[in-house]
Structures are given as C-alpha cells and as structure tokens.
Design a protein around this motif. Structure first.
Motif, PDB file in Angstrom:
ATOM      1  N   LEU A  97      -3.446   1.737  -1.789  1.00  0.00           N
ATOM      2  CA  LEU A  97      -4.015   3.080  -1.828  1.00  0.00           C
ATOM      3  C   LEU A  97      -5.173   3.139  -0.846  1.00  0.00           C
ATOM      4  O   LEU A  97      -5.987   2.221  -0.783  1.00  0.00           O
ATOM      5  CB  LEU A  97      -4.510   3.406  -3.232  1.00  0.00           C
ATOM      6  N   TYR A  98      -5.214   4.207  -0.054  1.00  0.00           N
ATOM      7  CA  TYR A  98      -6.312   4.381   0.893  1.00  0.00           C
ATOM      8  C   TYR A  98      -7.438   5.133   0.200  1.00  0.00           C
ATOM      9  O   TYR A  98      -7.230   6.215  -0.354  1.00  0.00           O
ATOM     10  CB  TYR A  98      -5.849   5.144   2.130  1.00  0.00           C
ATOM     11  N   TYR A 155      -3.651   7.509  -7.871  1.00  0.00           N
ATOM     12  CA  TYR A 155      -3.684   8.642  -6.933  1.00  0.00           C
ATOM     13  C   TYR A 155      -3.803   9.968  -7.678  1.00  0.00           C
ATOM     14  O   TYR A 155      -4.648  10.812  -7.360  1.00  0.00           O
ATOM     15  CB  TYR A 155      -2.423   8.603  -6.072  1.00  0.00           C
ATOM     16  N   HIS A 156      -2.972  10.156  -8.687  1.00  0.00           N
ATOM     17  CA  HIS A 156      -2.966  11.436  -9.398  1.00  0.00           C
ATOM     18  C   HIS A 156      -4.216  11.619 -10.265  1.00  0.00           C
ATOM     19  O   HIS A 156      -4.737  12.741 -10.373  1.00  0.00           O
ATOM     20  CB  HIS A 156      -1.701  11.565 -10.234  1.00  0.00           C
ATOM     21  N   GLN A 159      -6.946  12.546  -7.913  1.00  0.00           N
ATOM     22  CA  GLN A 159      -6.784  13.937  -7.487  1.00  0.00           C
ATOM     23  C   GLN A 159      -7.463  14.892  -8.459  1.00  0.00           C
ATOM     24  O   GLN A 159      -8.087  15.884  -8.054  1.00  0.00           O
ATOM     25  CB  GLN A 159      -5.306  14.288  -7.369  1.00  0.00           C
ATOM     26  N   PRO A 164     -11.173  11.626  -2.534  1.00  0.00           N
ATOM     27  CA  PRO A 164     -10.340  11.480  -1.332  1.00  0.00           C
ATOM     28  C   PRO A 164      -9.629  10.126  -1.282  1.00  0.00           C
ATOM     29  O   PRO A 164     -10.149   9.148  -0.745  1.00  0.00           O
ATOM     30  CB  PRO A 164     -11.346  11.637  -0.186  1.00  0.00           C
ATOM     31  N   ALA A 166      -5.412   8.375  -0.910  1.00  0.00           N
ATOM     32  CA  ALA A 166      -4.040   8.696  -0.507  1.00  0.00           C
ATOM     33  C   ALA A 166      -3.187   7.440  -0.563  1.00  0.00           C
ATOM     34  O   ALA A 166      -3.653   6.354  -0.200  1.00  0.00           O
ATOM     35  CB  ALA A 166      -4.012   9.277   0.904  1.00  0.00           C
ATOM     36  N   ASN A 169       2.354   4.999   2.147  1.00  0.00           N
ATOM     37  CA  ASN A 169       3.770   5.057   1.808  1.00  0.00           C
ATOM     38  C   ASN A 169       4.651   4.287   2.776  1.00  0.00           C
ATOM     39  O   ASN A 169       4.388   4.249   3.980  1.00  0.00           O
ATOM     40  CB  ASN A 169       4.240   6.517   1.803  1.00  0.00           C
ATOM     41  N   ASN A 177       9.600  11.955  -1.332  1.00  0.00           N
ATOM     42  CA  ASN A 177       8.414  12.693  -1.760  1.00  0.00           C
ATOM     43  C   ASN A 177       8.777  14.055  -2.355  1.00  0.00           C
ATOM     44  O   ASN A 177       9.470  14.857  -1.723  1.00  0.00           O
ATOM     45  CB  ASN A 177       7.464  12.874  -0.578  1.00  0.00           C
TER      46      ASN A 177
END
Length: 230
Positions: A97-98, A155-156, A159, A164, A166, A169, A177
């Motif tokens: 994960l970024y 991630y979710h 969110q 921030p 992302a 992938n 997606n």
C-alpha cells in the motif's frame, strides 16, 4: 530525462517495459496549451505562436523538489529517501500500500487507524522532516502494524478517514477493478486477427454527455499505407 525503464517483479519472474515519459509529458502540456490558445483566439480573434519547452515541461512534474531546495535547502534524491515521511510503499498482509500521510493531521489519523501505538509519540517522529530522518526506525514499526491488514481492508478504512493511501496494483488487480468496470473503461481493440481473438485494452478516460467514443479500426500494419501517403 526521457526514458523510464522499470523492471517489474511478478509471480512468474520479472518483466521490463519502456516508455518515453518526457515525450508523453510534453505532448500532454502541448495539448493543454493548444486548447488555451484556441480559446484565446475564439475570444479575441487573434492567433499567436506557441513555444513549448520539453525541459520545462518535465521540470514542472518534479512537484515539490524545487520548492524544497529553494525554501528549505533540502536536496531531494533518486535513492528512495524522501525529505518528509511517511511517503512510501508499506507491506500489508497480501501486497503493498502506498502511504503519503505527510500532513500532521494525516499522520495522526493513520496512527489512530492503526491502534494509536505508543511509539507514535516518540520525539524522533514528532514531525514529517524528523520522521524522514529516522525512516529506518519508522518503517519496521509501521509495517509491523500494516502487515496485520490486507491492502483492501486498510485502503478502504483509510478512505473513510480521508487519508491519502493507494494500493499498488498488479495488472490483474487493475483489470478486475470494480470502479473501472462500472464505467466500462476497458474496450476491445480491433486487431484484424484471422482467428477472431479479441484484445482488451484501455478505453477513453473520459465520457461525454452526448458524443459516443469507440475504437472503430485497427492500427495499420507496417508499411500498409505507404502508397496512400505518397
């Protein structure tokens, strides 16, 4: 400045692809400024010469590197060490994960999401610049927590807090997606295959309210239209 040539690791080995990053960037800037010039002509009735500098286009993509140097004397590097942190890819349970939680409210939100660890209040992590100087200490502590989540889960949840982050992938993840498929982004590419095999590729990244977009013909074969162009 022009050639971006990364090596991508994958489950079955590595693959390499090349893309002229500088050329693409210049083309995008040229398209934008051409539209601006056209709008000016519509309003004023006067045309003008447009001068697009490739070097300046690419420098505009360096983001904060120049302001970091001119205002803070911080020299950015290509060696993977950013002047502020956390701004990096971290390991999760299933992939990477970024994370770019460089503002203090973002950093506090990330820590809260990860269980508010006590080390988050240590002096060496007091601000983004100090965190970057101690990235060797920060990374294992952070990844000890992120490894407890899958990329999708973290991630979710991030969110929901407007953090921030992302997912990094694989192409299989991109192709599956949900958002891209709901917008019918992927499109069959005409290829003239005698066996009728279909190639699926990226479609238009935009939609018009009245006009329809479609790939109507395949790309020409090498030399196919040479005589027509003479």
């Amino acid at each position: 400045m022009g050639l971006h040539n990364p090596v991508m690791p994958g489950p079955t080995g590595t693959s390499r692809f090349q893309t002229a990053t500088c050329g693409r960037s210049v083309t995008l800037f040229a398209a934008i400024v051409t539209l601006a010039g056209y709008l000016h002509r519509m309003r004023s009735g006067a045309g003008q010469a447009i001068d697009v500098c490739a070097q300046e286009c690419f420098l505009a993509l360096l983001g904060s590197s120049l302001p970091f140097y001119t205002h803070a004397g911080i020299k950015t590097t290509r060696l993977g060490i950013r002047p502020i942190a956390p701004w990096m890819a971290v390991e999760c349970a299933d992939s990477k994960l970024y994370v770019a939680c460089i503002e203090e409210n973002q950093w506090r939100g990330l820590l809260k999401l990860l269980g508010d660890p006590e080390w988050g209040r240590d002096e060496i992590f007091k601000d983004r610049v100090t965190r970057a100087k101690h990235i060797d200490a920060l990374r294992p502590l952070l990844e000890d927590l992120t490894r407890r989540w899958t990329v999708g889960e973290l991630y979710h949840e991030a969110q929901k807090l407007r953090l921030p982050v992302a997912p990094l992938n694989w192409m299989a993840d991109v192709f599956g997606n949900e958002q891209l498929r709901s917008r019918d982004f992927f499109a069959p590419i005409p290829n003239g295959d005698p066996r009728g095999r279909e190639i699926i590729g990226p479609g238009a990244p935009y939609k018009f309210s009245t006009m329809r977009w479609a790939l109507r013909r395949r790309a020409p074969h090498l030399g196919e239209h040479n005589r027509e162009g003479q």
